[in-house]
Design a protein around this motif. Structure first.
Motif, PDB file in Angstrom:
ATOM      1  N   TYR A  71       0.786  -1.156   0.025  1.00 48.99           N
ATOM      2  CA  TYR A  71      -0.015  -0.101  -0.043  1.00 48.99           C
ATOM      3  C   TYR A  71       0.904   1.369   0.072  1.00 48.99           C
ATOM      4  CZ  TYR A  71      -4.027  -2.966   1.461  1.00 48.99           C
ATOM      5  OH  TYR A  71      -4.946  -3.804   1.421  1.00 48.99           O
TER       6      TYR A  71
ATOM      7  N   SER B 243       2.147   4.597   1.542  1.00 51.90           N
ATOM      8  CA  SER B 243       2.349   5.012   2.707  1.00 51.90           C
ATOM      9  C   SER B 243       1.638   6.433   3.283  1.00 51.90           C
ATOM     10  CB  SER B 243       3.888   5.826   3.055  1.00 51.90           C
ATOM     11  OG  SER B 243       4.748   4.623   2.851  1.00 51.90           O
ATOM     12  N   PRO B 244       1.085   6.505   4.515  1.00 50.44           N
ATOM     13  CA  PRO B 244       0.292   7.617   4.845  1.00 50.44           C
ATOM     14  C   PRO B 244       0.750   8.871   4.561  1.00 50.44           C
ATOM     15  CG  PRO B 244       0.441   5.771   6.776  1.00 50.44           C
ATOM     16  CD  PRO B 244       1.508   5.753   5.559  1.00 50.44           C
TER      17      PRO B 244
ATOM     18  N   ALA C 239      -1.057   9.139  -3.414  1.00 52.66           N
ATOM     19  CA  ALA C 239      -0.425   9.045  -2.255  1.00 52.66           C
ATOM     20  C   ALA C 239       1.152   8.341  -2.224  1.00 52.66           C
ATOM     21  CB  ALA C 239      -1.344   8.401  -1.228  1.00 52.66           C
TER      22      ALA C 239
ATOM     23  N   GLN D 242      -4.672   1.762  -2.898  1.00 54.19           N
ATOM     24  CA  GLN D 242      -4.338   3.278  -2.685  1.00 54.19           C
ATOM     25  C   GLN D 242      -4.508   3.602  -1.312  1.00 54.19           C
ATOM     26  OE1 GLN D 242      -4.711   5.441  -6.164  1.00 54.19           O
ATOM     27  NE2 GLN D 242      -3.161   3.899  -5.852  1.00 54.19           N
ATOM     28  N   TRP D 243      -4.582   5.007  -0.982  1.00 52.47           N
ATOM     29  CA  TRP D 243      -4.794   5.641   0.111  1.00 52.47           C
ATOM     30  C   TRP D 243      -6.353   5.859   0.262  1.00 52.47           C
ATOM     31  CZ3 TRP D 243      -2.585   4.789   4.941  1.00 52.47           C
ATOM     32  CH2 TRP D 243      -3.278   5.698   5.719  1.00 52.47           C
ATOM     33  N   ASP D 244      -6.973   5.525   1.361  1.00 51.88           N
ATOM     34  CA  ASP D 244      -8.215   6.037   1.463  1.00 51.88           C
ATOM     35  C   ASP D 244      -8.391   7.252   1.946  1.00 51.88           C
ATOM     36  OD1 ASP D 244     -11.184   6.439   2.150  1.00 51.88           O
ATOM     37  OD2 ASP D 244     -11.531   4.510   2.595  1.00 51.88           O
ATOM     38  N   TRP D 245      -8.457   8.570   1.414  1.00 48.62           N
ATOM     39  CA  TRP D 245      -8.444   9.819   2.058  1.00 48.62           C
ATOM     40  C   TRP D 245      -9.699  10.098   2.899  1.00 48.62           C
ATOM     41  CZ3 TRP D 245      -4.385  13.589   1.214  1.00 48.62           C
ATOM     42  CH2 TRP D 245      -3.301  13.164   0.309  1.00 48.62           C
TER      43      TRP D 245
ATOM     44  N   TRP E 149      -8.975   7.551   5.936  1.00 50.15           N
ATOM     45  CA  TRP E 149      -7.645   7.607   6.606  1.00 50.15           C
ATOM     46  C   TRP E 149      -7.154   6.300   6.787  1.00 50.15           C
ATOM     47  CZ3 TRP E 149      -5.352  11.715   4.646  1.00 50.15           C
ATOM     48  CH2 TRP E 149      -4.314  11.809   5.020  1.00 50.15           C
ATOM     49  N   LYS E 150      -6.891   5.489   5.682  1.00 54.39           N
ATOM     50  CA  LYS E 150      -6.349   4.024   5.621  1.00 54.39           C
ATOM     51  C   LYS E 150      -6.158   3.525   4.258  1.00 54.39           C
ATOM     52  CE  LYS E 150     -10.789   1.439   5.691  1.00 54.39           C
ATOM     53  NZ  LYS E 150     -11.640   0.527   6.431  1.00 54.39           N
ATOM     54  N   PRO E 151      -5.345   2.586   4.235  1.00 56.20           N
ATOM     55  CA  PRO E 151      -5.006   1.863   3.006  1.00 56.20           C
ATOM     56  C   PRO E 151      -6.154   1.025   2.637  1.00 56.20           C
ATOM     57  CG  PRO E 151      -3.801   1.068   4.657  1.00 56.20           C
ATOM     58  CD  PRO E 151      -4.338   2.046   5.380  1.00 56.20           C
TER      59      PRO E 151
END
Length: 494
Positions: free
Chosen positions: A41, A43-44, A376, A461-464, A467-469
């Protein structure tokens, strides 16, 4: 930056908790072991980048990051990405000059400054009062950077595309004057705004430009000067709509070596809300450009919203107010990856305009589609290990209607282990056709072979919004309508 030693243990402890929590989510969020590994995934990103509205930074350019970005075009120089964008400022009058931002990763952006401090006398007089810059584009050619910009009297054809050059991407820039000018009383059709520059496969530069005043044109440039090769020509019409009530603007073109096709992107709709990005393609730089359904982008016979394949539009996933005004895009190829930039206005306050960067994915039949989540970063490890068990679970699903440009909202989607969709014994089903491609079959007695089919690519992807992958999918259905999905749970009913 110096830090007090006393806070270091606290920072370390908090970091351990954050990293540990993230790792726990990634590896143990599903007891059946269907989550991917942490390094599969992105990174944040910094949490601050998720602030849509922040009145505290209105007058602090150094803190703008993606805020106040409009009509951004993107270029990579050495290890830096740069955007050049329209003069824009929420809750205030923007300083004229063309905003410059830069980033190492297309995620964290810093404000560099402006190209100019004011509109030239020539441009202001020609446009009868234009005092800000719109929609720039920049390319590197002959060891020099060529920056194209627009000045215009709003709502008129009193418009001016100018050129500035520099040996450094951060300037200083020297204004070279007009490339093309238009006025209400001239005998031209085109409106001289929104330049988009492309180097064709033979190495020749072209400019696509225009708006709903006359449509979108493409004209060849002189490689030695950067100005028009034939100064009196306005070029070839490549896209238009029925009349001025149907907005069209912001063109850009990219070439794909694998498909040997040119892809024209442009925006429909009003910039504050219904703005959306459409695409068509051609084997020739001057067209004709056809959409997914083989509709010619200059065809006026239908005059509807159903021309051009929509790939980005206003949308909202659950747990978020969504984004409006998702148009006026830029394009960049970086190695074997392609990306799109575009405006996005906060769903709760449409005057806050942000820069969005998204990954472009190519369908099996050579069409670009766009990730439903902002970029991200690229995971350290590939997703070749993606299995059907990774895909099973609860998702959000939305379609970007070509007919309706209002905000698209998501519905729930369940993918069962037995291959069914939403109901374990229903007629709708899904199947995996390759390592990262799935097909969703929707039963309809009026459809070809009784099923409509979405063909989508799955990627991490990053779930904006949450706020998690997570995993997402993007693709087209049989009618060329874009479909997006985002996984929200690995377990059915959770």
């Amino acid at each position: 930056m110096l830090r007090r030693k006393v806070v270091v243990p606290i920072v370390i402890a908090v970091s351990i908790l954050i990293i540990g929590g993230l790792t726990l989510f990634l590896t143990n969020s599903n007891q059946n072991g269907v989550a991917l590994n942490e390094n599969q995934y992105p990174s944040p990103p910094p949490k601050t980048l998720n602030e849509k509205i922040n009145p505290d930074i209105i007058n602090s350019e150094s803190e703008w990051t993606t805020n106040n970005t409009h009509d951004a075009e993107i270029i990579k120089v050495d290890d830096w990405y740069y955007t050049f964008s329209t003069d824009y400022m929420v809750a205030g009058t923007p300083s004229p000059g063309i905003q410059i931002r830069k980033s190492k990763d297309m995620i964290n952006w810093s404000f560099v400054g402006r190209v100019f401090s004011s509109v030239s006398t020539e441009a202001a007089e020609w446009t009868k009062g234009g005092n800000t810059f719109w929609a720039p584009d920049v390319i590197e050619m002959n060891g020099t950077f060529y920056l194209y910009y627009s000045v215009s009297g709003f709502g008129t054809r009193n418009s001016y595309i100018g050129l500035a050059t520099s040996t450094s991407i951060e300037g200083p820039w020297e204004d070279q004057g007009a490339v093309v000018k238009t006025q209400e009383e001239d005998n031209k059709t085109v409106n001289a705004i929104d330049p988009g520059i492309i180097i064709d496969k033979e190495g020749n530069p072209w400019m696509t430009y225009g708006s709903y005043f006359g449509g979108i044109f493409i004209v060849e440039l002189d490689k030695s000067t950067g100005k028009l090769k034939s100064p009196e020509e306005e070029g070839t019409l490549i896209a238009q709509r029925k009349n001025n009530d149907y907005e069209i603007e912001g063109p850009a073109i990219m070439y794909n070596d694998d498909t040997e096709m040119y892809y024209l992107t442009l925006s429909y709709g009003w910039l504050e809300d219904t703005y959306n990005v459409r695409v068509a393609r051609s084997a020739n730089i001057e067209g004709p450009y056809l959409d997914y359904n083989d509709k010619n982008m200059v065809d006026l016979t239908e005059g509807s919203f159903d021309t051009g394949t929509k790939i980005v539009g206003a949308y909202a996933f659950n747990n978020d107010t969504g984004w409006l005004g998702t148009g006026h895009n830029g394009l960049i190829q970086d190695g074997d990856k392609y990306y799109i930039t575009h405006n996005a206005r906060a769903g709760e306050d449409l005057y806050w305009s942000h820069l969005h960067v998204r990954e472009i994915i190519w369908t099996e039949d050579g069409w670009p589609v766009v990730s439903p989540e902002r970029y991200a970063g690229i995971p350290e490890k590939s997703t070749e290990e993606l299995t059907e068990k990774n895909i099973i679970g609860e998702w959000e699903y939305l379609t970007l209607s070509r007919i309706d440009d209002a905000m698209a909202t998501s519905t729930n989607l369940t993918l069962f282990e037995n291959g069914k969709i939403n109901e374990k014994d229903g007629k709708d089903y899904w199947e995996r056709s390759s390592s990262n491609t799935i097909k969703l079959y929707w039963h309809d007695n009026e459809a070809p072979d009784n099923y409509w089919v979405d063909t989508v690519t799955v990627l991490p992807q990053w779930d904006w919004e949450n706020w998690k992958p997570t995993l997402v999918f993007t693709g087209l259905n049989e009618e060329g309508t874009a479909v997006w999905g985002k996984k929200i749970s690995n377990e059915i009913g959770k």
